[in-house]
Design a protein around this motif. Structure first.
Motif, PDB file in Angstrom:
ATOM      1  N   ARG A  25      22.478  33.377  32.185  1.00  0.00           N
ATOM      2  CA  ARG A  25      22.124  34.667  32.755  1.00  0.00           C
ATOM      3  C   ARG A  25      23.471  35.307  32.964  1.00  0.00           C
ATOM      4  O   ARG A  25      24.647  34.623  33.498  1.00  0.00           O
ATOM      5  N   ILE A  26      23.628  36.509  32.544  1.00  0.00           N
ATOM      6  CA  ILE A  26      24.884  37.337  32.844  1.00  0.00           C
ATOM      7  C   ILE A  26      24.444  38.511  33.740  1.00  0.00           C
ATOM      8  O   ILE A  26      23.452  39.067  33.722  1.00  0.00           O
ATOM      9  N   SER A  27      25.274  38.729  34.823  1.00  0.00           N
ATOM     10  CA  SER A  27      25.076  39.985  35.806  1.00  0.00           C
ATOM     11  C   SER A  27      26.165  40.753  35.842  1.00  0.00           C
ATOM     12  O   SER A  27      27.494  40.431  35.633  1.00  0.00           O
ATOM     13  N   VAL A  28      26.028  42.064  36.567  1.00  0.00           N
ATOM     14  CA  VAL A  28      27.275  42.817  36.916  1.00  0.00           C
ATOM     15  C   VAL A  28      27.950  42.215  37.913  1.00  0.00           C
ATOM     16  O   VAL A  28      27.427  41.809  39.052  1.00  0.00           O
ATOM     17  N   GLY A  29      29.213  42.502  37.899  1.00  0.00           N
ATOM     18  CA  GLY A  29      30.040  41.887  38.902  1.00  0.00           C
ATOM     19  C   GLY A  29      30.631  40.486  38.340  1.00  0.00           C
ATOM     20  O   GLY A  29      31.452  39.849  39.333  1.00  0.00           O
ATOM     21  N   GLN A  30      29.838  39.852  37.519  1.00  0.00           N
ATOM     22  CA  GLN A  30      30.302  38.486  37.306  1.00  0.00           C
ATOM     23  C   GLN A  30      31.671  38.600  36.823  1.00  0.00           C
ATOM     24  O   GLN A  30      32.207  39.261  36.063  1.00  0.00           O
ATOM     25  N   SER A  31      32.300  37.429  36.918  1.00  0.00           N
ATOM     26  CA  SER A  31      33.753  37.325  36.596  1.00  0.00           C
ATOM     27  C   SER A  31      33.784  36.919  35.062  1.00  0.00           C
ATOM     28  O   SER A  31      32.805  36.411  34.584  1.00  0.00           O
ATOM     29  N   VAL A  32      34.735  37.372  34.589  1.00  0.00           N
ATOM     30  CA  VAL A  32      34.992  37.319  32.900  1.00  0.00           C
ATOM     31  C   VAL A  32      36.227  36.406  32.745  1.00  0.00           C
ATOM     32  O   VAL A  32      37.395  37.047  33.216  1.00  0.00           O
ATOM     33  N   SER A  33      36.388  35.541  31.967  1.00  0.00           N
ATOM     34  CA  SER A  33      37.507  34.751  31.436  1.00  0.00           C
ATOM     35  C   SER A  33      37.575  34.677  29.952  1.00  0.00           C
ATOM     36  O   SER A  33      36.729  34.514  29.294  1.00  0.00           O
ATOM     37  N   LEU A  34      38.693  34.341  29.764  1.00  0.00           N
ATOM     38  CA  LEU A  34      39.143  34.404  28.248  1.00  0.00           C
ATOM     39  C   LEU A  34      39.698  32.969  27.837  1.00  0.00           C
ATOM     40  O   LEU A  34      40.682  32.400  28.399  1.00  0.00           O
ATOM     41  N   ILE A  35      39.066  32.322  26.880  1.00  0.00           N
ATOM     42  CA  ILE A  35      39.625  30.978  26.554  1.00  0.00           C
ATOM     43  C   ILE A  35      40.071  31.238  25.139  1.00  0.00           C
ATOM     44  O   ILE A  35      39.405  31.724  24.055  1.00  0.00           O
ATOM     45  N   LEU A  36      41.659  30.901  24.834  1.00  0.00           N
ATOM     46  CA  LEU A  36      42.181  31.236  23.595  1.00  0.00           C
ATOM     47  C   LEU A  36      42.576  29.777  23.235  1.00  0.00           C
ATOM     48  O   LEU A  36      43.428  29.214  23.899  1.00  0.00           O
ATOM     49  N   ASP A  37      42.305  29.251  21.908  1.00  0.00           N
ATOM     50  CA  ASP A  37      42.779  27.924  21.562  1.00  0.00           C
ATOM     51  C   ASP A  37      44.019  28.010  20.843  1.00  0.00           C
ATOM     52  O   ASP A  37      44.843  27.018  20.941  1.00  0.00           O
ATOM     53  N   ARG A  38      44.497  29.188  20.534  1.00  0.00           N
ATOM     54  CA  ARG A  38      45.807  29.289  19.734  1.00  0.00           C
ATOM     55  C   ARG A  38      47.148  29.311  20.696  1.00  0.00           C
ATOM     56  O   ARG A  38      46.786  29.713  21.864  1.00  0.00           O
TER      57      ARG A  38
END
Length: 244
Positions: free
Chosen positions: A231-244
């Motif tokens: 489930r995804i919701s407004v206000g939810q934190s967003v993180s980025l995973i980069l393998d390079r």
């Protein structure tokens, strides 16, 4: 490497391809995008090009049809009715709706329901609000986010535009890193004339697409596929995973 980049600003599903979107505060992100997204599409009966789906690039007025009656508690929220540009409320699978669209297009169509949705590229689209702001600044006007027809609008901590280009090949994690939904970003969103159309009038302003071309080779946002559901919701934190 995992870094926090911002939070979910808005979520939108588009029950009928190229009709108006329906914003929601929370939605299930399944293997085929947001549940209920683009599950209906009009097929042009006389088209044999291999891409028979009717879009607003061919009929801008399609944007003025508003899906209604979604049950947010349903496993697959789908509309029961549509409000036409003339203000009539008609059942989504009715002859009245089909006739209304066909008459505007000038050729026969049929409404189809697709179990896994009808997507041009990836099943999920995301865009950074700063990207929209940069294009808006270039044309000297405020731009309604609805022009960009993303599923997930992200308010990033950074004010830098077109950050999405650097996210390609990475994964966006929404909420908890352990069990939050994950989207793998696969390609930049190469824009079409759709962003030129005013969502309230369907009038075209070609300066908008020209600005996207000038600023970032006509790319604004990104497409992706679902790597982990949830489930995804407004206000939810967003993180980025980069393998390079």
């Amino acid at each position: 490497m995992i870094v926090h980049i911002g939070h979910v600003h808005q979520l939108v599903r588009y029950p009928v391809k190229s009709m108006a979107g329906v914003a929601t505060n929370s939605a299930v992100l399944g293997w085929h995008g947001l549940q209920g997204d683009r599950r209906f599409a009009f097929r042009r009966l006389n088209d044999h090009s291999g891409y028979p789906w009717l879009s607003a690039s061919r009929l801008p007025e399609l944007l003025l049809y508003q899906p209604l009656g979604l049950d947010e508690n349903a496993e697959e929220p789908t509309p029961t009715h549509v409000r036409t540009p003339a203000g009539a409320r008609v059942e989504i699978e009715s002859a009245e709706l089909q006739k209304s669209v066909a008459e505007k297009l000038g050729s026969p169509i049929e409404l189809m329901k697709l179990k896994h949705g009808m997507f041009d590229e990836g099943s999920v689209s995301v865009i950074n609000l700063a990207t929209i702001s940069a294009i808006a600044h270039a044309v000297g006007q405020d731009l309604d986010t609805r022009r960009f027809r993303a599923n997930i609008f992200i308010a990033t901590d950074s004010s830098e535009a077109f950050l999405e280009d650097g996210w390609i090949g990475g994964r966006l994690v929404f909420g908890s890193n352990e069990d939050g939904p994950v989207v793998s970003l696969t390609m930049r969103d190469l824009r079409c004339v759709m962003i030129n159309f005013d969502p309230d009038t369907a009038q075209s302003d070609p300066r908008i697409m020209k600005a996207a071309v000038r600023l970032n080779q006509n790319n604004a946002g990104a497409y992706g596929t679902v790597a982990r559901t949830g489930r995804i919701s407004v206000g939810q934190s967003v993180s980025l995973i980069l393998d390079r």
